[in-house]
Design a protein around this motif. Structure first.
Motif, PDB file in Angstrom:
ATOM      1  N   ARG A 166      93.075  17.819  13.650  1.00  7.29           N
ATOM      2  CA  ARG A 166      94.092  17.201  14.510  1.00  7.29           C
ATOM      3  C   ARG A 166      94.485  15.828  13.984  1.00  7.29           C
ATOM      4  N   ARG A 167      93.532  15.037  13.495  1.00  7.29           N
ATOM      5  CA  ARG A 167      93.868  13.715  12.966  1.00  7.29           C
ATOM      6  C   ARG A 167      94.754  13.827  11.739  1.00  7.29           C
TER       7      ARG A 167
ATOM      8  N   GLY B 206     100.099   9.614  19.072  1.00 10.09           N
ATOM      9  CA  GLY B 206      99.391  10.779  18.533  1.00 10.09           C
ATOM     10  C   GLY B 206      99.466  11.978  19.465  1.00 10.09           C
ATOM     11  N   ASN B 207      99.150  11.791  20.731  1.00  9.95           N
ATOM     12  CA  ASN B 207      99.155  12.915  21.672  1.00  9.95           C
ATOM     13  C   ASN B 207     100.555  13.485  21.851  1.00  9.95           C
TER      14      ASN B 207
ATOM     15  N   ARG C 128     102.661   4.752  14.736  1.00  7.22           N
ATOM     16  CA  ARG C 128     103.021   6.012  15.390  1.00  7.22           C
ATOM     17  C   ARG C 128     101.776   6.872  15.596  1.00  7.22           C
ATOM     18  N   ALA C 129     100.927   6.930  14.547  1.00  5.84           N
ATOM     19  CA  ALA C 129      99.714   7.737  14.672  1.00  5.84           C
ATOM     20  C   ALA C 129      98.797   7.183  15.753  1.00  5.84           C
ATOM     21  N   LYS C 130      98.810   5.844  15.958  1.00  6.41           N
ATOM     22  CA  LYS C 130      97.901   5.228  16.922  1.00  6.41           C
ATOM     23  C   LYS C 130      98.397   5.390  18.351  1.00  6.41           C
TER      24      LYS C 130
ATOM     25  N   ALA D 170     101.510  15.516  18.706  1.00  8.61           N
ATOM     26  CA  ALA D 170     100.794  16.791  18.635  1.00  8.61           C
ATOM     27  C   ALA D 170     101.375  17.787  19.636  1.00  8.61           C
TER      28      ALA D 170
ATOM     29  N   ALA E 172     103.319  11.685  11.531  1.00  7.34           N
ATOM     30  CA  ALA E 172     103.696  10.274  11.467  1.00  7.34           C
ATOM     31  C   ALA E 172     104.372   9.942  10.149  1.00  7.34           C
TER      32      ALA E 172
ATOM     33  N   VAL F  53      98.322  14.797  12.924  1.00  3.96           N
ATOM     34  CA  VAL F  53      99.036  13.642  13.470  1.00  3.96           C
ATOM     35  C   VAL F  53      99.518  12.732  12.346  1.00  3.96           C
ATOM     36  N   GLN F  54      98.723  12.566  11.297  1.00  2.22           N
ATOM     37  CA  GLN F  54      99.130  11.718  10.177  1.00  2.22           C
ATOM     38  C   GLN F  54     100.307  12.340   9.427  1.00  2.22           C
TER      39      GLN F  54
END
Length: 449
Positions: free
Chosen positions: A26-27, A65-66, A60-62, A69, A34, A30-31
């Motif tokens: 998932r991380r 993120g939710n 944006r990723a910080k 996704a 972004a 998200v990256q």
């Protein structure tokens, strides 16, 4: 059937992931979103993501993120656009996934994240395998950490044992030293007990001597008390004789004189009490002065306003200030910022007050200059010139409100002139019975000398 950037059918679109997306995958997903975010226009973004269009990829990723996704999962068009950006950024990995043979040296998390975005055939297996691989890596890492922790604990246990042995030896030595010190203290205690017994004997002797002194003191006090009673009896006899003499002197006076004096004292006390009760002030106004009428030769602000003079003519101000008991109230900063706004505030104040002092000396009118003091950090050190009252508004109160308070404080009928260009101030004082004049009129009056 949705076409990919490479032109082939997206056969994996129908596949569904039956478990939560692993955290590592998932991380990475998200990256990827972004990074590809910046290559899209605002209209190409889902509505819930447009507010993050100007963010950097890391922000944006910080913060989004939710939301990213969720949009990637629920919006196929947005997922396809992000996939196109990813194909442009990493064509080799995207091509390998499309061919069904991901690079063996690639990070499983990167492969699973790319497969989740591109959705090639079998992407669910790649994501599941990446999750299992991440779990195995986490388990191996936890095992390594456990072994390292075990080795550390064994080393600490060995050090603790060594420390315990050395501490035990030290405590034994201290115990021997304490035993020797205890024996010495016992000897000192026996010596102290003998000293205490000798002190108790001396104390008993001193108590006997103190009892004798106390008995002698009681006898002396008894003798002093009997002497005091005798003197009090003598004093009582003397006071009785004095009172008898006073009574004889009072009885020798005339009864009529006593009655007249008593009556006079009663009248004076009643008059003084009535004066204090009424608290009447000194007479300063005569009854004839309370009748409302027009005195000959007197003009009111309304009479002057009706004359055929221009509103900008300084002669209007001269006529107003010539009225009896005229009071000029000046909106300080309004006048200075109209006449000489380029000067510092301190010099503006000094220049205006000097001009007002000359005007007060020429006309004899009462002059009050009001400045806004709501933003002052400390009181202004200022010596008001002769004939000019200088006021600063308190915190939370504007100079306009202070001017209106000054106008309302004046009695009806007194000529009050307010110099200000502020329309709200002019209208307010006009309703209260004052005569507003523009700041420019006052400035022209100053220039005339």
């Amino acid at each position: 059937m949705v076409e990919t950037a490479g032109g082939g059918p997206q056969d994996g679109a129908a596949e569904v992931l039956d478990r939560p997306l692993p955290d590592g995958v998932r991380r990475r997903v998200v990256q990827i979103v972004a990074d590809g975010f910046g290559g899209l226009t605002v209209t190409e973004l889902p509505a819930q993501l447009r507010q993050y269009a100007r963010f950097t990829p890391n922000r944006r990723a910080k913060f989004a993120g939710n939301a990213m996704a969720a949009a990637l999962e629920s919006d196929p068009v947005f997922r396809q656009r992000i996939g196109e950006r990813f194909r442009e950024a990493q064509p080799e990995l995207a091509g390998a996934l499309d061919s069904g043979s991901p690079p063996p040296a690639a990070d499983p998390l990167d492969v699973a994240a790319a497969a989740y975005v591109l959705r090639p055939p079998g992407w669910v297996k790649l994501v599941t395998a990446a999750g299992e691989e991440a779990q195995r890596a986490d388990a191996e890492r936890a095992d390594e950490e456990s072994r390292a922790e075990l080795e550390r604990l064994r080393a600490e246990l060995a050090r603790a044992r060594d420390h315990t042995r050395s501490e035990t030896e030290r405590l034994r030595a201290e115990l021997e030293s304490a035993k020797k010190e205890s024996e010495s203290l016992h000897r000192k205690l026996r010596s102290a007990l003998s000293d205490v017994k000798r002190g108790e004997a001396a104390l008993r002797k001193l108590r006997g001597e103190m009892d004798a002194v106390r008995a002698e003191g009681h006898a002396q006090v008894s003798a002093a008390e009997s002497e005091s009673r005798r003197l009090k009896a003598r004093l009582g006899e003397t006071e009785a004789a004095l009172e008898a003499a006073r009574r004889a002197a009072r009885e020798g006076r005339s009864v009529e004189d006593m009655r007249v004096r008593l009556l006079l004292d009663t009248v004076l006390d009643a008059a003084q009490g009535l004066r204090r009760e009424l608290a009447l002030p000194p007479v300063s106004v005569r009854p004839a002065e309370t009748v409302d009428a027009v005195e000959p030769g007197r003009m009111t602000p309304k009479d002057i306003a009706a004359r055929a003079l221009s509103e900008d003519d300084p002669a209007i101000l001269d006529q107003l200030l010539a009225l009896p008991q005229a009071h000029l109230v000046v909106d300080g900063y309004n006048v200075t910022k109209t006449g000489y706004p380029q000067m510092p505030l301190e010099k503006q104040r000094l220049r205006l007050l000097g001009q007002l002092a000359q005007l007060a000396a020429q006309t004899g009118a009462e002059v009050t200059c009001v400045f806004d003091g709501a933003e002052l950090a400390a009181p202004v050190l200022l010596a008001p010139p002769r004939g000019v009252r200088v006021l600063f508004s308190k915190p939370g109160v504007t100079a306009d409100e202070l001017i209106r308070q000054l106008v309302r404080a004046e009695p009806p009928g007194r000529p009050v002139i307010v110099a200000s260009t502020d329309r709200e101030v002019a209208d307010g004082v006009a309703r209260a019975g004052a005569r507003p004049v523009a700041s420019a009129v006052l400035l022209r009056r100053f220039s005339r000398g």
